[in-house]
Write an enzyme that holds these catalytic residues in place. Structure first.
Site, PDB file in Angstrom:
ATOM      1  N   GLY A 168     -33.747  15.030   4.653  1.00  0.00           N
ATOM      2  CA  GLY A 168     -34.170  15.609   5.937  1.00  0.00           C
ATOM      3  C   GLY A 168     -34.681  17.025   5.789  1.00  0.00           C
ATOM      4  N   ASP A 169     -33.836  17.935   5.238  1.00  0.00           N
ATOM      5  CA  ASP A 169     -34.260  19.320   5.059  1.00  0.00           C
ATOM      6  C   ASP A 169     -34.005  19.766   3.623  1.00  0.00           C
ATOM      7  OD1 ASP A 169     -31.354  20.969   6.573  1.00  0.00           O
ATOM      8  OD2 ASP A 169     -31.545  19.261   5.209  1.00  0.00           O
ATOM      9  N   GLU A 170     -34.117  18.782   2.705  1.00  0.00           N
ATOM     10  CA  GLU A 170     -33.911  19.066   1.284  1.00  0.00           C
ATOM     11  C   GLU A 170     -35.202  18.852   0.521  1.00  0.00           C
ATOM     12  OE1 GLU A 170     -29.688  16.845   1.870  1.00  0.00           O
ATOM     13  OE2 GLU A 170     -30.803  16.403   0.031  1.00  0.00           O
TER      14      GLU A 170
END
Lengths: 347, 195
Positions: A251-253
């Site tokens: 997701g936000d990696e």
């Protein structure tokens, strides 16, 4: 006596025989005992409208390719019953095949000819029609088949071309994160495997956004998506195009693979630039979004034999160390770092 | 159903009424895609569904649409290969009619899994024939009507055609040959392959 009887028989009926032969074998030639052409079938005559075959010497009009060294009528007669390969001496030098059979009583011979494989060119060169072939000749079926098969092959070729295009597009999609245009985890695994195989030095940097969940919660997914696209742009700008691989792996990696680069100072500068750029406010729909990032890097030079899973896990450990240190910073992996133990304090 | 059949329907609509019209029909039939692939095989049920959508959109009865498809197949430049392959059947219209018995086998020589209607020609008199057809798809006789009418023109022959359904589920076309050399007809050059 018998020879004379045959001659007596053939003489008056010759015209009738020619009529029969013209129909059965429209590409035959009748040779006299010296090897001169007495008569040519109607289709053969159609092939040489300006240079009538009758009256000429057979071997002057046709070039016998096989059997070789046939120079005289005697040679020709010796090749009776054998498959002949020949072609016209004058252009178009259409290839023909044929067979010669001697007439009884040493009166000459009949050579029956056919186009063989040159049929496609011949039909075009001489504008032949169905009527030019004997009713039993398979030429028309052959032409039909060639044309039908070509049409079917063309349809198949077009289908293959479209399928190939679709496959390339699908592969491209499968290696690309559709939201950001970055590579995805599958692509990263692929590239990492390749780099390891070539034994080139490299660095793997894990980047994890901080405060991203807050943006999503406060301003919605559209704002979150916009931030992710901005983040992607920043990372692309901070890395070397065509050399480094930037992938969104969660997701936000994000994971950045630096090919041929293990210089700690240089990598630290890249991480610093990414964090600095990310911390600048991102505007979306009249709102301001603020995020930051934590980075962790593992260097291939720290391993005797780098293994993808090991090096990815170590970069993750370094990333968690950055989170522990208070976020918005960059850490290199070293064996003395504590292993990541979720959940972290106040994630 | 072989994609060639569906592709022929698509070709007819696209070349006659335009691709937008076809896209609308494909949508109305709930195909889920726009283009049929000639060399793929589709569910048999798709063909009647798309034909229904075509008839609905064109506001024409099925028989008429099928006959138009037959005409299209042997006269439109984009379907020239079909006309040429049929014309290989004979040098005149009567010889062509007799070649129809072999049509499914001829088609299979080129495309092994292409299943065409079974055709049977009966010669009632030198100028009267009847052609019976049997196929998995109803109404193919009307496609044949359009094709025969146009090919008769192509050969320069003048014919009368009459279509009827027989009791055993087959279709029959009565063919009356009025004149074989009625008009000049279209040239058929053996060596000119359809592009």
């Amino acid at each position: 006596m018998t020879g004379g009887a045959a001659q007596g028989c053939a003489g008056p009926d010759m015209a009738a025989w020619r009529g029969i032969l013209d129909r059965l074998c429209p590409m035959h030639v009748l040779l006299d005992a010296r090897g001169y052409i007495i008569h040519a079938g109607p289709t053969l005559r159609k092939l040489r409208p300006g240079a009538p075959l009758a009256g000429g010497r057979f071997l002057d009009r046709f070039d016998l390719r096989r059997p070789r060294a046939v120079m005289s009528m005697a040679d020709l007669m010796a090749a009776s019953g054998v498959k002949l390969h020949l072609r016209f001496r004058d252009p178009p030098a259409t290839g023909l095949k044929g067979v010669l059979m001697p007439l009884p009583g040493g009166q000459g011979a009949i050579v029956n000819l056919s186009f063989g494989i040159s049929i496609l060119d011949a039909v075009r060169d001489y504008r032949l029609t169905s009527g030019d072939f004997a009713a039993t000749d398979l030429a028309i079926e052959m032409l039909y088949l060639v044309e039908a098969k070509s049409a079917a092959m063309e349809a198949s070729r077009l289908l293959n071309q479209r399928l190939q295009g679709a496959r390339i597009a699908a592969e491209e999609q499968a290696f690309t994160d559709t939201l950001t245009g970055l590579k995805n985890r599958r692509a990263m695994d692929h590239v990492l495997g390749r780099v390891i195989a070539t034994q080139m030095p490299f660095a793997v940097m894990h980047v994890d956004l901080d405060f991203f969940k807050a943006v999503n919660d406060r301003l919605g997914h559209a704002a979150g998506d916009h931030v992710l696209q901005e983040v992607a742009r920043i990372m692309i700008d901070a890395t070397r195009r065509g050399k480094d691989t930037v992938a969104r792996t969660g997701g936000d990696e994000f994971v950045i693979l630096f090919e041929g680069l293990t210089d700690r100072a240089a990598l630290d500068r890249v991480a610093g630039r990414i964090i600095g750029e990310l911390e600048k406010p991102i505007r979306f729909d009249g709102h301001v979004c603020r995020v930051s990032a934590s980075c962790g890097t593992a260097l291939s030079s720290d391993y005797e034999r780098p293994v993808a899973a090991r090096i990815m896990a170590d970069a993750d450990t370094a990333l968690y160390a950055s989170k522990w240190r208070g976020r918005a910073c960059h850490t290199f992996f070293s064996p003395d770092l504590p292993l990541p133990s979720p959940p972290s304090p106040q994630g | 159903m072989h994609g060639m059949i569906n592709r022929a329907i698509q070709g007819f609509v696209t070349d006659t009424y335009g691709p937008e019209r076809w896209a609308r029909m494909a949508c109305a039939a709930g195909l889920g895609f726009t283009d049929f692939e000639a060399m793929l095989v589709y569910d048999v049920a798709l063909t009647p569904r798309i034909l229904n959508a075509v008839c609905g959109d064109l506001e024409k009865p099925g028989d008429e649409v099928l006959e138009d498809i037959g005409t299209y197949l042997v006269s439109h430049p984009n379907a020239e290969a079909v006309r040429r392959l049929l014309r290989f059947g004979g040098v005149d219209f009567v010889e062509f009619l007799h070649s129809l018995d072999d049509l499914p086998d001829r088609a299979r020589l080129a495309v092994p899994n292409l299943d065409l209607p079974e055709l049977e020609l009966h010669e009632r008199a030198p100028d009267r024939f009847s052609l019976t057809l049997r196929w998995s798809l109803d109404g193919f006789g009307h496609v044949m009507m359009g094709a025969l009418r146009t090919l008769a023109d192509d050969y320069g022959a003048l014919v009368l055609l009459d279509h009827q359904d027989t009791e055993d589920g087959r279709e029959m076309i009565d063919i009356t040959l009025i004149e074989t050399g009625f008009a000049e007809g279209r040239d058929f050059d053996l060596g000119a392959r359809a592009g």
